[in-house]
Design a protein around this motif. Structure first.
Motif, PDB file in Angstrom:
ATOM      1  N   GLY A 176     -38.011 -31.636 -65.951  1.00 24.49           N
ATOM      2  CA  GLY A 176     -36.758 -30.905 -66.014  1.00 24.49           C
ATOM      3  C   GLY A 176     -36.057 -31.067 -67.351  1.00 24.49           C
ATOM      4  O   GLY A 176     -35.519 -30.103 -67.906  1.00 24.49           O
ATOM      5  N   ILE A 177     -36.054 -32.284 -67.902  1.00 23.22           N
ATOM      6  CA  ILE A 177     -35.406 -32.533 -69.194  1.00 23.22           C
ATOM      7  C   ILE A 177     -36.106 -31.756 -70.300  1.00 23.22           C
ATOM      8  O   ILE A 177     -35.464 -31.090 -71.126  1.00 23.22           O
ATOM      9  CB  ILE A 177     -35.400 -34.045 -69.504  1.00 23.22           C
ATOM     10  CG1 ILE A 177     -34.512 -34.796 -68.513  1.00 23.22           C
ATOM     11  CG2 ILE A 177     -34.927 -34.291 -70.938  1.00 23.22           C
ATOM     12  CD1 ILE A 177     -34.618 -36.304 -68.610  1.00 23.22           C
ATOM     13  N   VAL A 178     -37.430 -31.828 -70.327  1.00 25.02           N
ATOM     14  CA  VAL A 178     -38.190 -31.097 -71.341  1.00 25.02           C
ATOM     15  C   VAL A 178     -37.958 -29.597 -71.204  1.00 25.02           C
ATOM     16  O   VAL A 178     -37.809 -28.870 -72.201  1.00 25.02           O
ATOM     17  CB  VAL A 178     -39.690 -31.435 -71.224  1.00 25.02           C
ATOM     18  CG1 VAL A 178     -40.521 -30.506 -72.101  1.00 25.02           C
ATOM     19  CG2 VAL A 178     -39.947 -32.881 -71.608  1.00 25.02           C
ATOM     20  N   THR A 179     -37.890 -29.119 -69.973  1.00 27.06           N
ATOM     21  CA  THR A 179     -37.678 -27.690 -69.740  1.00 27.06           C
ATOM     22  C   THR A 179     -36.310 -27.247 -70.230  1.00 27.06           C
ATOM     23  O   THR A 179     -36.159 -26.144 -70.776  1.00 27.06           O
ATOM     24  CB  THR A 179     -37.845 -27.366 -68.248  1.00 27.06           C
ATOM     25  OG1 THR A 179     -39.140 -27.795 -67.805  1.00 27.06           O
ATOM     26  CG2 THR A 179     -37.719 -25.872 -68.004  1.00 27.06           C
ATOM     27  N   LEU A 180     -35.304 -28.075 -70.055  1.00 29.27           N
ATOM     28  CA  LEU A 180     -33.967 -27.734 -70.563  1.00 29.27           C
ATOM     29  C   LEU A 180     -33.973 -27.623 -72.086  1.00 29.27           C
ATOM     30  O   LEU A 180     -33.375 -26.697 -72.651  1.00 29.27           O
ATOM     31  CB  LEU A 180     -32.953 -28.777 -70.115  1.00 29.27           C
ATOM     32  CG  LEU A 180     -32.518 -28.735 -68.654  1.00 29.27           C
ATOM     33  CD1 LEU A 180     -31.571 -29.896 -68.358  1.00 29.27           C
ATOM     34  CD2 LEU A 180     -31.833 -27.416 -68.328  1.00 29.27           C
ATOM     35  N   VAL A 181     -34.639 -28.566 -72.764  1.00 30.31           N
ATOM     36  CA  VAL A 181     -34.760 -28.465 -74.223  1.00 30.31           C
ATOM     37  C   VAL A 181     -35.495 -27.181 -74.592  1.00 30.31           C
ATOM     38  O   VAL A 181     -35.133 -26.485 -75.555  1.00 30.31           O
ATOM     39  CB  VAL A 181     -35.495 -29.698 -74.792  1.00 30.31           C
ATOM     40  CG1 VAL A 181     -35.735 -29.532 -76.290  1.00 30.31           C
ATOM     41  CG2 VAL A 181     -34.702 -30.970 -74.530  1.00 30.31           C
TER      42      VAL A 181
ATOM     43  N   SER B  35     -35.361 -30.571 -60.011  1.00 25.18           N
ATOM     44  CA  SER B  35     -34.765 -31.824 -60.471  1.00 25.18           C
ATOM     45  C   SER B  35     -33.252 -31.742 -60.401  1.00 25.18           C
ATOM     46  O   SER B  35     -32.633 -30.947 -61.127  1.00 25.18           O
ATOM     47  CB  SER B  35     -35.200 -32.119 -61.915  1.00 25.18           C
ATOM     48  OG  SER B  35     -34.409 -33.134 -62.486  1.00 25.18           O
ATOM     49  N   PRO B  36     -32.607 -32.540 -59.556  1.00 24.05           N
ATOM     50  CA  PRO B  36     -31.133 -32.517 -59.494  1.00 24.05           C
ATOM     51  C   PRO B  36     -30.486 -32.854 -60.832  1.00 24.05           C
ATOM     52  O   PRO B  36     -29.445 -32.294 -61.185  1.00 24.05           O
ATOM     53  CB  PRO B  36     -30.810 -33.574 -58.435  1.00 24.05           C
ATOM     54  CG  PRO B  36     -32.066 -33.746 -57.643  1.00 24.05           C
ATOM     55  CD  PRO B  36     -33.188 -33.493 -58.594  1.00 24.05           C
ATOM     56  N   ILE B  37     -31.105 -33.759 -61.569  1.00 23.55           N
ATOM     57  CA  ILE B  37     -30.566 -34.145 -62.873  1.00 23.55           C
ATOM     58  C   ILE B  37     -30.589 -32.965 -63.826  1.00 23.55           C
ATOM     59  O   ILE B  37     -29.623 -32.692 -64.541  1.00 23.55           O
ATOM     60  CB  ILE B  37     -31.372 -35.332 -63.440  1.00 23.55           C
ATOM     61  CG1 ILE B  37     -31.172 -36.567 -62.557  1.00 23.55           C
ATOM     62  CG2 ILE B  37     -30.977 -35.622 -64.876  1.00 23.55           C
ATOM     63  CD1 ILE B  37     -32.122 -37.698 -62.868  1.00 23.55           C
ATOM     64  N   ALA B  38     -31.700 -32.231 -63.815  1.00 27.72           N
ATOM     65  CA  ALA B  38     -31.819 -31.066 -64.697  1.00 27.72           C
ATOM     66  C   ALA B  38     -30.859 -29.957 -64.273  1.00 27.72           C
ATOM     67  O   ALA B  38     -30.243 -29.301 -65.125  1.00 27.72           O
ATOM     68  CB  ALA B  38     -33.259 -30.555 -64.699  1.00 27.72           C
TER      69      ALA B  38
END
Length: 429
Positions: free
Chosen positions: A182-187, A222-225
């Motif tokens: 999720g983090i990589v996808t946001l970037v 991903s809840p964080i994402a």
């Protein structure tokens, strides 16, 4: 007076200093840090470290070949040097000296690669390089998920792919966990949006990439994402508004925005339970609390200087083995992890470093006409917000990306460069 140089030397300098070589090396650097887990599983740590060492050598030679073209004054942000220096010298009091020594060398190596990318390539070239690599990584992740979850209907254990695509996720891709994906996808989404806005790639490719990013984020679940995506969207709207405010009113609106952010943050904290429930993140929070509690109990033992830098946690080494049986690779909170590893001094240096990098990037994004300057600011929003629930900011792709954004912002808004410029002016008698 120096004599004529050997033709082989001139050929090597021309090759290592060529723009095409720098562009290719930049993408390999980004890809190697993005796919560290994949490289480790396929080649072992020996192979992954050999690749890292080879890239450091090539980047050093390329930097040396282009040294005359680089403005060296005010080269690096002092805050970055202070934090990396403190993490490195923590080997002197570390409770696991050899592990800290290895981790410090790893940190310095990735930092050097990030500095190389930031110095050699323009911001638009960096965004393009990240876009190319991220497109490949997300495509590979989805292909493996389709293979695992649809074609063979079986997990790929060595990559931690559960094969859940047939039930619409959560998926992990090549990143080990849904949150990392999720983090990589946001970037990636920020990068693809920048490509679309700056027209640096064909429109259809940019739109297709955004669709790819949206589907990946949806399947990652991903809840964080998801929570960070809301913050990124609000930051994008804020930048959109600031870029259209007249220069004489921009400072006022910056303070208004700062006050609004603090107010919204306080309200969000006050109603955090409903927000967590809305994001279905209660299980995620419980898992993190189970790790954060023992970390908080261990911090006072070495509160000022920390236990010693480790970056990603080492298996089988105390005190990491005391925390949830040593099963976690990190403290799942970059700020708490820094406090744990390098103490209050390191935490203050870290917060000052990331805060200064973000402020510089934000000011550039709101002042410059080209939208490409919004890329570092929005990427930093992703990294700093997700740092509250993950420690990926401190290692590999997260740290490389932060260094790139920090150095680019520092070179554009360096107080040392401004001071040097004032010293070159000599008043007439």
């Amino acid at each position: 007076m120096a004599g004529p140089r050997h033709p082989a030397f001139e050929l090597a300098k021309s090759f290592l200093g060529a723009p095409r070589f720098s562009a290719a090396l930049t993408q390999v650097i980004i890809g190697s840090q993005l796919a560290t887990l994949l490289l480790h599983e396929l080649m072992g740590w020996a192979g992954a470290l050999a690749i890292l060492g080879g890239l450091v050598v090539l980047a050093s030679l390329s930097l040396l070949a282009q040294r005359e073209e680089i403005e060296w004054h005010g080269l690096l942000p002092i805050s970055l040097l202070v934090f990396v220096g403190w993490a490195t010298i923590s080997v002197l009091w570390s409770q696991y000296n050899w592990a800290t020594a290895g981790s410090a060398i790893y940190l310095l190596s990735v930092t050097m690669l990030g500095i190389y990318v930031a110095l050699i390539r323009d911001t638009i070239q960096i965004a393009r390089a990240f876009g190319n690599v991220l497109r490949g990584a997300l495509l590979l992740s989805l292909v493996l998920e389709i293979f695992s979850g649809v074609l063979i209907d079986s997990p790929i254990h060595f990559l931690a792919i559960a094969g859940n695509l047939d039930v619409l996720g959560p998926i992990q891709g090549i990143f080990g966990t849904r949150n990392q994906l999720g983090i990589v996808t946001l970037v990636a989404i920020v990068t693809f949006g920048t490509e679309l806005r700056t027209r640096s790639v064909p429109r259809n490719l940019a739109i297709g990439s955004l669709v790819l990013g949206g589907l990946t984020l949806l399947f990652a679940r991903s809840p964080i994402a998801f929570g960070t995506l809301v913050v990124v969207m609000l930051a994008t709207l804020a930048l959109y508004g600031l870029r259209r405010v007249s220069p004489e009113r921009k400072r006022i609106w910056q303070f208004v925005l700062l006050g609004s952010t603090i107010t919204v943050g306080a309200i969000a904290w006050a109603v955090r339970t409903p927000i967590i429930n809305a994001l279905s993140a209660s299980n995620e929070l419980n898992q993190r609390l189970a790790i954060w509690r023992p970390i908080r109990l261990l911090i006072p033992t070495h509160e000022l200087e920390g236990w010693g830098w480790a970056g990603q946690w080492w298996e089988g080494i105390p005190p990491f083995t005391y925390i949830r049986d040593g099963l976690q690779p990190s403290g799942l909170n970059a700020y708490l992890d820094v406090w744990f590893q390098v103490g209050l001094i390191g935490l203050f240096a870290f917060v000052f470093m990331v805060g200064l990098a973000f402020i510089r990037s934000w000011l550039l994004a709101s002042r410059q006409r080209s939208f490409v300057y919004a890329w570092p600011a929005l990427v930093l929003v992703v990294l700093l917000v997700t740092g509250l629930a993950e420690s990926s900011l401190l290692v590999e792709f997260g740290w490389l990306t932060f260094v790139v954004c920090s150095v680019k912002a520092s070179r554009e808004l360096s107080w040392r460069k401004a001071f040097a410029a004032t010293r070159t002016w000599v008043p007439s008698p």
